[in-house]
Scaffold this active site. Structure first.
Site, short mmCIF file in Angstrom:
data_model
loop_
_atom_site.label_atom_id
_atom_site.label_comp_id
_atom_site.label_asym_id
_atom_site.label_seq_id
_atom_site.Cartn_x
_atom_site.Cartn_y
_atom_site.Cartn_z
N CYS A 2 15.06 10.87 -6.93
CA CYS A 2 16.45 11.34 -6.90
C CYS A 2 16.83 11.82 -5.50
CB CYS A 2 16.64 12.48 -7.87
SG CYS A 2 16.18 12.07 -9.54
N ARG A 27 14.96 5.79 -1.32
CA ARG A 27 14.05 6.65 -2.10
C ARG A 27 13.76 6.07 -3.48
NH1 ARG A 27 14.49 12.33 -0.28
NH2 ARG A 27 14.05 13.02 -2.38
N TRP A 76 16.70 8.89 -10.41
CA TRP A 76 15.53 8.10 -10.80
C TRP A 76 15.09 8.70 -12.14
CZ3 TRP A 76 10.27 8.81 -11.78
CH2 TRP A 76 9.45 7.66 -11.71
N ASN A 102 17.53 17.61 -8.57
CA ASN A 102 16.29 16.84 -8.40
C ASN A 102 15.16 17.68 -8.96
OD1 ASN A 102 17.75 15.00 -6.97
ND2 ASN A 102 16.76 15.37 -5.00
N GLY A 103 14.18 17.04 -9.59
CA GLY A 103 13.04 17.79 -10.12
C GLY A 103 13.04 17.76 -11.63
N GLU A 492 -5.98 -1.40 -1.00
CA GLU A 492 -4.61 -1.38 -0.47
C GLU A 492 -3.95 -2.75 -0.65
OE1 GLU A 492 -2.66 0.87 0.20
OE2 GLU A 492 -1.13 0.00 1.48
N LYS A 496 -0.60 -3.36 -2.86
CA LYS A 496 0.61 -4.01 -2.32
C LYS A 496 1.05 -5.16 -3.22
CE LYS A 496 1.67 -1.54 -0.23
NZ LYS A 496 1.14 -0.31 0.29
N GLU A 499 2.48 -3.76 -6.58
CA GLU A 499 3.77 -3.08 -6.40
C GLU A 499 4.91 -4.06 -6.19
OE1 GLU A 499 2.65 -0.52 -2.95
OE2 GLU A 499 3.67 1.01 -4.11
N HIS A 515 -21.46 -6.89 -11.60
CA HIS A 515 -21.68 -5.81 -12.56
C HIS A 515 -20.52 -5.71 -13.55
CE1 HIS A 515 -25.21 -4.57 -10.37
NE2 HIS A 515 -24.51 -4.57 -9.25
N LYS A 614 10.34 5.91 -3.45
CA LYS A 614 9.72 6.11 -2.14
C LYS A 614 9.07 7.47 -2.04
CE LYS A 614 8.67 4.98 2.01
NZ LYS A 614 7.49 4.09 2.06
O1 M6R Z 1 4.78 9.89 0.77
P1 M6R Z 1 3.35 9.78 0.35
O2 M6R Z 1 2.48 9.17 1.39
O3 M6R Z 1 2.79 11.08 -0.14
O4 M6R Z 1 3.37 8.80 -0.89
C1 M6R Z 1 2.22 8.59 -1.66
C2 M6R Z 1 2.39 7.40 -2.59
O5 M6R Z 1 3.39 7.67 -3.52
C3 M6R Z 1 2.74 6.12 -1.82
O6 M6R Z 1 1.79 5.82 -0.86
C4 M6R Z 1 2.84 4.93 -2.81
O7 M6R Z 1 1.59 4.62 -3.32
C5 M6R Z 1 3.49 3.75 -2.10
N1 M6R Z 1 4.41 3.12 -3.00
C6 M6R Z 1 2.50 2.75 -1.64
O8 M6R Z 1 3.06 1.58 -1.19
#
Ligand code: M6R
Length: 619
Positions: A2, A27, A76, A102-103, A492, A496, A499, A515, A614
């Site tokens: 949000c 965001r 959000w 927000n929250g 990672e 990616k 996501e 395993h 974000k």
């Molecule tokens: O802002 P931050 O680095 O604390 O965010 C942590 C994760 O939410 C962030 O890295 C998330 O996994 C991303 N979507 C990765 O691409």
């Protein structure tokens, strides 16, 4: 997640709010709304829409509102489905209070039951509407006070009764030239420009209007009356504002010649890495300068163990750092998901130094882990990208990664910036302990070569990876395999791909294949091997052959001049020879491009993947 933008000044509030909401889009959100003082007798008109801010802008522009006070929000969804009724701003059922929040209000159920008995009604399923009605309830109760004081007191009293997290801005029908904001574990920042004031969840929301900002702390309330404002705590003790000048690039939302922010940010990595290291090396001592840690060499030598905490991509960066710091500084390192650490009550040794890593500096789990570790008396440092973020302000010191604003929801340049910053930390700590001058020199040269190497690799890989993505985009599953320092890079790469393209992807240390995960392998389940670690290459080649023997397709990332038999793979991408310390940063680049192009092939929204935000400011 949000986002909030509010405005009080002389300009057209609707346009200021809509521009601010557009700047908050990165965001992640699913609906948006504004409230502007444009109704009869200066009352507030509320407009909301599901989906993009453009839709809200079309509705708002038809209304031609002239008001110069208003609040805006991107939502959000947490409590209640994605629909207009659940979108913010909310209005209390007596019409007195308008709120953006927000929250999460955790005790909203008993509060709602109480308010229902008091005659308030609810349109939405949200916890935020409960807070809005609670403020209205107290506003009604405090009728003996003058409107302005009554408004402030009703917000203050309500916030004392809620549990959870919030960043709020409230308006009151009886005081149309006023607004009140407050925060707890969710950011809120005041922007000041001559006769205009802004309250937002993110300085970017008022970028282009002003660089002067006051970051509110938890449990502070700001009361804006026209062009004046005052800040106080919950005991009504006044607080003097600390006005900071924000150093930002107002053009950070411009795509330039790129098609997506993610693509732009991938290709910005050479420059961003240069920024991260600039001015931070001492050639004479072949070490790094990290004054922001606020710890003397003597104090750092007392450290027996490091604990690195982060979430998502930041957690993966911590795993790379575990390997780098243990190898080069010979200090034992533990890595834990910040979200788990905060509830685990882990026994920590006395001389443990804690680092939290967060691009946004606002991730609630990482912030909570920071506070938990400080509560237990541990010095807690931070690596963040966003200057002035809550984590940056609450930590006992740290290092800014200086990667520049990252808009794409999937982290790319922030990840390589985090690893690069942590590599400098490994060098700094290493040179205080057993690392020799010449090892230090090699390490410094490797980090200095990063930018050029990253640029070469991105240029060389872009077209071949695009073709690879076209060939592999139809698969529904993927395995990513790497060993040692490359295992976190496999994680990672898989993150990616998941996501961005919604393909099911898993990562394992390559030797773990037999395993368990090898049971998955068949012609529909390709594997991507990171075969860039020369030491373990023969073993990795063996694992590749095992996959091929089961009809699994193999993509390999190899190193020029280091032979991999052609029967071990179907497709291969070569990277140049490089020093091992920077291998993870360079090896992740083709994986970022792969995820990007596969997502495009599958027509996915690469900059705003479904369900993701974000800045994750709720648990
Ligand atoms: O802002 P931050 O680095 O604390 O965010 C942590 C994760 O939410 C962030 O890295 C998330 O996994 C991303 N979507 C990765 O691409």
């Amino acid at each position: 997640m949000c986002g909030i933008i509010s405005y009080i000044g002389k300009s057209n509030a609707t346009q200021v709010l809509l521009n601010g909401l557009k700047r908050l889009e990165y965001r992640g959100y699913d609906s948006a709304g504004i409230a502007v003082n444009d109704g009869p007798h200066n009352s507030f008109v509320i407009l909301k829409s599901v989906g993009r801010v453009e839709t809200l802008a079309e509705i708002a522009n038809q209304k031609k509102m002239q008001g110069s006070v208003g609040i805006g929000h991107t939502r959000w969804a947490t409590h209640g489905e994605i629909c207009e009724v659940n979108a913010h701003p909310h209005c209390s059922s007596d019409g007195k209070i308008i709120l953006v929040h927000n929250g999460v209000i955790e005790n909203y159920v008993p509060l709602k039951n109480f308010l229902l008995k008091e005659g308030f009604s609810f349109k939405s399923d949200t916890d935020s509407e409960v807070l809005c009605n609670l403020i209205a309830y107290h506003y009604g109760r405090l009728h003996a006070l003058m409107p302005s004081k009554r408004f402030l007191e009703s917000v203050r009293t309500s916030l004392l009764e809620v549990q959870g997290t919030y960043g709020i801005v409230a308006l009151c029908k009886d005081c149309p030239q006023e607004m009140i904001g407050s925060k707890k574990s969710s950011p809120l920042v005041l922007g000041i420009h001559e006769d205009e004031l802004f309250l937002a969840s993110d300085v970017g929301a008022f970028a282009g209007h002003t660089k002067d900002a006051v970051f509110l702390d938890d449990n502070e309330i700001i009361h804006i009356q026209g062009k004046n404002f005052s800040i106080q705590d919950f005991s009504n003790v006044p607080i003097s504002p600390n006005v900071e000048t924000i150093d930002w690039d107002v053009n950070f939302t411009h795509l330039g010649h790129y098609s997506h922010y993610m693509q732009k940010e991938i290709f910005e990595q050479p420059a961003a890495l240069d920024n991260t290291i600039r001015g931070r090396f001492s050639q004479d001592d072949s070490t790094a300068h990290l004054g922001g840690l606020r710890m003397s060499a003597h104090e750092l030598r007392q450290v027996d163990r490091l604990l690195l905490l982060g979430c998502g991509t930041a957690y993966n960066a911590c795993l790379v750092a575990e390997n780098l710091i243990e190898r080069y500084a010979r200090i034992p390192v533990e890595v834990e998901c910040a979200s788990e650490f905060r509830y685990r009550n882990a026994p920590l040794e006395k001389n443990t130094l804690v680092f939290v890593v967060s691009q946004s500096g606002e991730t609630i789990d990482t912030l909570a882990a920071l506070r938990e570790s400080q509560r237990k008396g541990f010095r807690t440092l931070a690596i963040t990208n966003v200057v002035g973020s809550t984590i940056a302000r609450e930590s006992d010191g740290g290092i800014y990664q200086r990667s520049g604003p990252e808009i794409g929801v999937a982290s790319t340049k922030a990840f390589t910036g985090q690893v690069c910053t942590l590599a400098m930390l490994a060098l700094y700590l290493g040179r205080m302990r057993g690392m020799s001058f010449s090892e230090g020199c090699n390490f410094v040269s490797a980090l200095k070569s990063l930018s050029t190497l990253a640029s070469q690799v991105l240029d060389a890989c872009d077209t071949p990876i695009k073709s690879l993505a076209e060939a592999y985009a139809h698969y529904e599953h993927f395995l990513f395999l790497g060993r040692q320092i490359l295992y976190p890079i496999a994680l990672e790469g898989a993150l990616k791909l998941k996501e961005l393209s919604y393909i099911h992807a898993e990562a394992y240390p390559a030797a773990e294949l037999k395993h368990g995960p090898i049971a998955l392998v068949d012609e529909k389940y390709p594997s991507l091997f990171l075969a860039t670690d020369p030491l373990l290459l023969p073993k990795t080649i063996g694992n590749m052959m095992e996959v091929k023997a089961r009809k699994g397709k193999v993509i390999a990332i190899g190193i020029e001049g280091v032979e991999i038999p052609s029967k071990a793979y179907d497709d291969i991408i070569y990277l140049p020879q490089m020093c091992e310390a920077i291998l993870p940063i360079i090896t992740v680049l083709p994986l970022q491009l792969f995820a990007y192009y596969v997502a495009l092939e599958r027509h996915c929204d690469v900059d705003k993947p479904r369900n993701l935000a974000k800045s994750v400011t709720v648990e």
